[in-house]
Design a protein around this motif. Structure first.
Motif, PDB file in Angstrom:
ATOM      1  N   THR A  47      42.827  38.049  43.553  1.00 47.24           N
ATOM      2  CA  THR A  47      43.280  38.320  42.191  1.00 47.24           C
ATOM      3  C   THR A  47      42.811  39.685  41.734  1.00 47.24           C
ATOM      4  OG1 THR A  47      41.307  37.350  41.150  1.00 47.24           O
ATOM      5  CG2 THR A  47      43.149  35.869  41.621  1.00 47.24           C
ATOM      6  N   GLN A  49      41.982  41.751  38.019  1.00 45.19           N
ATOM      7  CA  GLN A  49      41.780  41.581  36.587  1.00 45.19           C
ATOM      8  C   GLN A  49      41.250  42.872  35.992  1.00 45.19           C
ATOM      9  OE1 GLN A  49      38.942  38.582  35.517  1.00 45.19           O
ATOM     10  NE2 GLN A  49      39.429  38.638  33.346  1.00 45.19           N
ATOM     11  N   SER A  95      38.462  42.119  42.333  1.00 45.64           N
ATOM     12  CA  SER A  95      39.216  41.210  43.192  1.00 45.64           C
ATOM     13  C   SER A  95      38.336  40.029  43.541  1.00 45.64           C
ATOM     14  CB  SER A  95      39.662  41.920  44.473  1.00 45.64           C
ATOM     15  OG  SER A  95      40.594  42.934  44.179  1.00 45.64           O
ATOM     16  N   ALA A 119      43.041  36.012  35.736  1.00 42.22           N
ATOM     17  CA  ALA A 119      43.644  37.053  36.581  1.00 42.22           C
ATOM     18  C   ALA A 119      44.874  37.657  35.915  1.00 42.22           C
ATOM     19  CB  ALA A 119      44.023  36.463  37.937  1.00 42.22           C
ATOM     20  N   ILE A 122      48.026  37.880  40.776  1.00 34.41           N
ATOM     21  CA  ILE A 122      47.589  36.931  41.803  1.00 34.41           C
ATOM     22  C   ILE A 122      48.351  37.224  43.091  1.00 34.41           C
ATOM     23  CG2 ILE A 122      47.352  34.502  42.455  1.00 34.41           C
ATOM     24  CD1 ILE A 122      47.549  33.830  39.446  1.00 34.41           C
TER      25      ILE A 122
END
Length: 469
Positions: A47, A49, A95, A119, A122
């Motif tokens: 993921t 973010q 990640s 997230a 994805i």
């Protein structure tokens, strides 16, 4: 002659030992075919973010207002929770790695909610190195499950098993990406089924000794037939790494969640509206039960389905919707599998007799509504208290107080309090009900012990109660 007999005996013993070892080795399973067939349906999940600068404590899982004590408890009980979650950098992207598996040929992927929580992007990478950006279909934080969708067809899928048939001692195998090492295989046995953990009332976890580490989260747990019996989710650790105890979400629970997420994008559960506790041997004897069994209702929430049906504090639920309730932790799962509007029968033990009561279940209120209704979130103390049931007050000749309905952790656990304890005095102030307890609790300082009077199974005692700063 003796020498020849001795040599012959040694040969016989050696032959017997070798035959025994070969027989034992032959009994051990060979997982190679299972792994070859199942691996294509297992995926790696990462993921992205975007992170803005935050205080360090804002990056930790929060359990409610003033929940530092509870966060500390879960940190020690489960180690780094969720698996591998680290404090993110002050800004930029991060990640995280996890696992998952494909449950439909058209691209539905199941994983843990904590793997993808928060997230922005994805990524799902398949066994053949194809990679997709996934769409989040829905999540169910209560069971820690999330359903993803990738745009692909003719994908390999796993076979799902009936986890209710799983038994302790059976071999199981996990495939995942611990520490980013893709398609790592670990095996072990089922240690126990139906485990209830402090953080999860709706999941009867499968406990195994399969090696599970950060990155295994969301990955499948297989039986020897190559069918998924569980989704690897949590570990018990004091070091942050595997210590021989891991927990998986049963496949039966997972597929029920998947069906609702596919249809509605969310999970709705029925609600009964009671606070419960286990019936130990002493309570069973005091109620007149021949053995410890069932879920003891310590409080009926106002305007709840339980109150409307006539359930009372002090009732012991022995059976619900045809399913026997041996321990209190089984009841939330049974209720949670039902739908609002379902009318069910409950067998309860009241005043020495069993009786049937019909209950019309309703939709579960959201957490904030439940909290406002019950006013029971004593997160600073690490426990939930309720008004003293008349039955218990009469039995132990207690004039007033509050009963501890649940130990969440934190200060309550450290100070040795137990579920079922009755608090009659706190910091020199008498406790009559929940309201007076809440008022007294506000004045309890951090870092200094105050006297707390507790009645445990009819025996009064004072304990020094301290909340660590």
């Amino acid at each position: 002659m003796n020498r020849l007999l001795k040599q012959a005996s040694m040969v016989v013993v050696s032959t017997f030992m070798m035959a025994s070892m070969l027989s034992h080795a032959a009994a051990l399973p060979d997982f190679t075919e299972l792994v070859e067939e199942a691996s294509p349906a297992v995926v790696n999940i990462s993921t992205e973010q975007k992170i803005v600068a935050k205080a360090a404590n804002e990056n930790q899982p929060q359990l409610g207002p003033n929940s530092e004590e509870l966060n500390e408890f879960f940190k020690h009980f489960f180690g780094q929770q969720p698996f591998g979650q680290q404090a993110p950098p002050p800004q930029g992207q991060r990640s995280s790695l996890g696992s998952g598996f494909i449950v439909s040929h058209d691209g539905y992927v199941l994983t843990n909610n904590h793997v993808i929580d928060g997230a922005d992007v994805i990524h799902v990478r398949l066994n053949d190195r194809r990679e997709y950006v996934a769409t989040l279909v829905g999540t169910d934080p209560r069971t820690d499950l999330a359903l993803l969708k990738i745009e692909a067809t003719d994908l390999p899928i796993v076979k799902m098993a009936d986890s209710d048939k799983l038994k302790p001692g059976q071999w199981v195998l996990a495939i995942g990406s611990p520490f980013g090492f893709d398609y790592t295989v670990t095996a072990g046995i089922v240690s126990a089924t139906g485990r209830n953990l402090p953080s999860d009332n709706y999941v009867p976890f499968i406990q195994t000794d399969v090696a599970i580490n950060p990155g295994n989260s969301g990955g499948p747990l297989f039986n020897l037939d190559g069918e998924v019996v569980g989704i690897n989710s949590q570990i018990y650790t004091r070091s942050g790494g595997f210590m021989g105890v891991s927990f998986a979400i049963p496949s039966k629970v997972a597929m029920s969640v998947v069906e609702q997420l596919k249809k509605d994008g969310k999970v709705s559960r029925a609600w009964l509206g009671v606070l419960i506790q286990d019936v130990n041997n002493e309570l069973a004897e005091s109620f007149g039960l021949d053995r410890s069994n069932g879920a003891l209702i310590s409080r009926v929430l106002p305007d709840s389905p339980a109150e409307k049906a006539g359930l009372q504090s002090g009732d012991i639920i022995l059976e619900f919707n045809g399913q026997s309730i041996a321990h209190s932790g089984e009841l939330p799962y049974v209720v949670g599998q039902m739908k609002a509007g379902d009318k069910v029968d409950a067998t309860v033990y009241r005043e020495g007799k069993e009786q049937n009561i019909s209950v019309m279940l309703e939709a579960r209120p959201n957490d904030s509504e439940t909290l406002a209704q019950s006013q029971q979130d004593q997160s600073r103390f690490g426990m939930v208290v309720g008004d003293l049931p008349a039955e218990i007050a009469k039995r132990f000749d207690i004039e007033s107080g509050v009963i501890i309905e649940q130990i969440i952790g934190g200060a309550a656990a450290r100070n040795g309090l137990q579920q079922g304890d009755v608090i009659t005095m706190l910091n020199g102030k008498p406790i009559d009900n929940v309201t007076s307890f809440n008022e007294a609790a506000k004045a309890v300082p951090n870092g200094r012990s105050v006297p707390m009077r507790v009645i445990r199974q009819g025996y009064p005692m004072f304990i020094p109660f301290k909340i660590v700063e």
